[in-house]
Design an enzyme around this catalytic site. Sequence first.
Site, PDB file in Angstrom:
ATOM      1  N   ARG A  46       0.845  -1.211   0.000  1.00 11.86           N
ATOM      2  CA  ARG A  46       0.000   0.000   0.000  1.00 11.86           C
ATOM      3  C   ARG A  46       0.876   1.255   0.000  1.00 11.86           C
ATOM      4  O   ARG A  46       0.600   2.224  -0.704  1.00 11.86           O
ATOM      5  CB  ARG A  46      -0.945  -0.005   1.216  1.00 11.86           C
ATOM      6  CG  ARG A  46      -2.060  -1.058   1.130  1.00 11.86           C
ATOM      7  CD  ARG A  46      -3.127  -0.848   2.203  1.00 11.86           C
ATOM      8  NE  ARG A  46      -2.600  -0.960   3.559  1.00 11.86           N
ATOM      9  CZ  ARG A  46      -2.471  -2.095   4.244  1.00 11.86           C
ATOM     10  NH1 ARG A  46      -2.863  -3.245   3.702  1.00 11.86           N
ATOM     11  NH2 ARG A  46      -1.970  -2.093   5.477  1.00 11.86           N
ATOM     12  N   GLU A 177     -20.068  14.510   1.541  1.00 11.13           N
ATOM     13  CA  GLU A 177     -20.315  13.492   0.503  1.00 11.13           C
ATOM     14  C   GLU A 177     -21.518  12.608   0.831  1.00 11.13           C
ATOM     15  O   GLU A 177     -21.382  11.590   1.514  1.00 11.13           O
ATOM     16  CB  GLU A 177     -19.066  12.613   0.332  1.00 11.13           C
ATOM     17  CG  GLU A 177     -19.254  11.550  -0.740  1.00 11.13           C
ATOM     18  CD  GLU A 177     -18.033  10.664  -0.978  1.00 11.13           C
ATOM     19  OE1 GLU A 177     -17.026  10.815  -0.267  1.00 11.13           O
ATOM     20  OE2 GLU A 177     -18.109   9.815  -1.862  1.00 11.13           O
ATOM     21  N   LYS A 219     -19.768  16.851  -2.438  1.00 15.83           N
ATOM     22  CA  LYS A 219     -19.299  15.731  -3.277  1.00 15.83           C
ATOM     23  C   LYS A 219     -20.435  14.737  -3.492  1.00 15.83           C
ATOM     24  O   LYS A 219     -20.579  13.766  -2.755  1.00 15.83           O
ATOM     25  CB  LYS A 219     -18.094  15.054  -2.602  1.00 15.83           C
ATOM     26  CG  LYS A 219     -17.592  13.824  -3.340  1.00 15.83           C
ATOM     27  CD  LYS A 219     -16.229  13.365  -2.855  1.00 15.83           C
ATOM     28  CE  LYS A 219     -15.830  12.051  -3.498  1.00 15.83           C
ATOM     29  NZ  LYS A 219     -14.419  11.711  -3.294  1.00 15.83           N
TER      30      LYS A 219
HETATM   31  P1  13P Z   1     -15.060   6.754  -6.513  1.00 18.86           P
HETATM   32  O1  13P Z   1     -14.712   7.902  -7.432  1.00 18.86           O
HETATM   33  O2  13P Z   1     -14.288   5.511  -6.801  1.00 18.86           O
HETATM   34  O3  13P Z   1     -16.532   6.544  -6.405  1.00 18.86           O
HETATM   35  O4  13P Z   1     -14.590   7.177  -5.073  1.00 18.86           O
HETATM   36  C1  13P Z   1     -14.842   8.471  -4.644  1.00 18.86           C
HETATM   37  C2  13P Z   1     -14.815   8.517  -3.182  1.00 18.86           C
HETATM   38  O5  13P Z   1     -14.018   9.186  -2.615  1.00 18.86           O
HETATM   39  C3  13P Z   1     -15.791   7.728  -2.437  1.00 18.86           C
HETATM   40  O6  13P Z   1     -15.820   8.168  -1.112  1.00 18.86           O
END
Ligand code: 13P
Length: 340
Positions: A46, A177, A219
């Site tokens: 990682r 988000e 987001k």
């Molecule tokens: P993805 O663009 O792969 O959906 O991931 C965005 C993200 O930060 C999810 O929390």
Amino acid sequence: MNTQVLINTASALVADDKGLLAMDESTPTCNKRFAALGIPQTEVARRAYREMIVTTPKLGECISGAILYDETIRQKTKEGTSFLNVLIDSNIIPGIKVDMGAKELAGHPGEKITEGLDGLRERLAEYHEMGARFAKWRAVIAIGEGIPTQCCLEGNAHTLARYAALCQEAGLVPIVEPEVLMEGTHTLDRCLEVTQEVLRIVFIQLGCQRVLLEGMILKPAMVLPGSGCPTQASVDEVADATVDCLLQAVPATVPGIAFLSGGQSAQLASARLNAMNLRFKSRAPWALAFSFARAVQQPALELWLGDAANVKAAQQALLHRARCNTAARRGEYTAAMEDG
Ligand code: 13P
């Protein structure tokens, strides 16, 4: 709370047609992506993967901020430079994922609530001290028969708003988000209806918690038909539905909307972002930007495969995706960019 610092950071995150790189997969999620490609699921692998990403030359030309995970924010390059300093030297603002994951919502089969408020004030203070200037918290909303419920929407919105208020108190710009998941057989219209309701409740809660809208980034997912819906939508239909939905629900004072990719292919994510900017950039009150994880990193991960000999090719693929998405912010992305 220094509001001007928050406003400056939030506007820097969406300035110059750049976007965010979400390289904040938790250890289990990162391991899952590695396992699918036969890469060892170790701390060593990682770290090497994240070093490949943060040392990509010219990344700062397209990426304004990178979201890290707790393990990653403490890691260093082979030469001993912290990833934080590598990013800062590349003109990329470091951010940090601070939620503790989405867990089953008691009494609500098929729905989740994101945890992580306990001790958050102290964790935010530590991350700010380390050099992070923004944070991320992801809530997930599934669409299905009888869901989402009001309880799930209100619980997640309340939690997102309390997280956002704590971030701003600590001098960190919150990335808010609320992800409406793509999985399911629902139609584009149903996704629009749910997303609008989610955002309406989220902004009510952000208001209750006195979150400074000029000092945050939203987001969301794009408005899409479910991945199992027999009727899929064109690129322009997705762009129209997404922007229509956001115009109804997102106040003009929010400086930027940075989409997640949610499992779309890298090329479709760029094409849809491009269509939004092509059709609405001159009229939309907020920047229409990106905060992709898979849609920027997956092609690079598939080339890297855990082998140091592949670092250069993987970095080129990563930079290519970042450039495609910067072009999409200008409405200048074309399929021809993918040739060669
Ligand atoms: P993805 O663009 O792969 O959906 O991931 C965005 C993200 O930060 C999810 O929390």
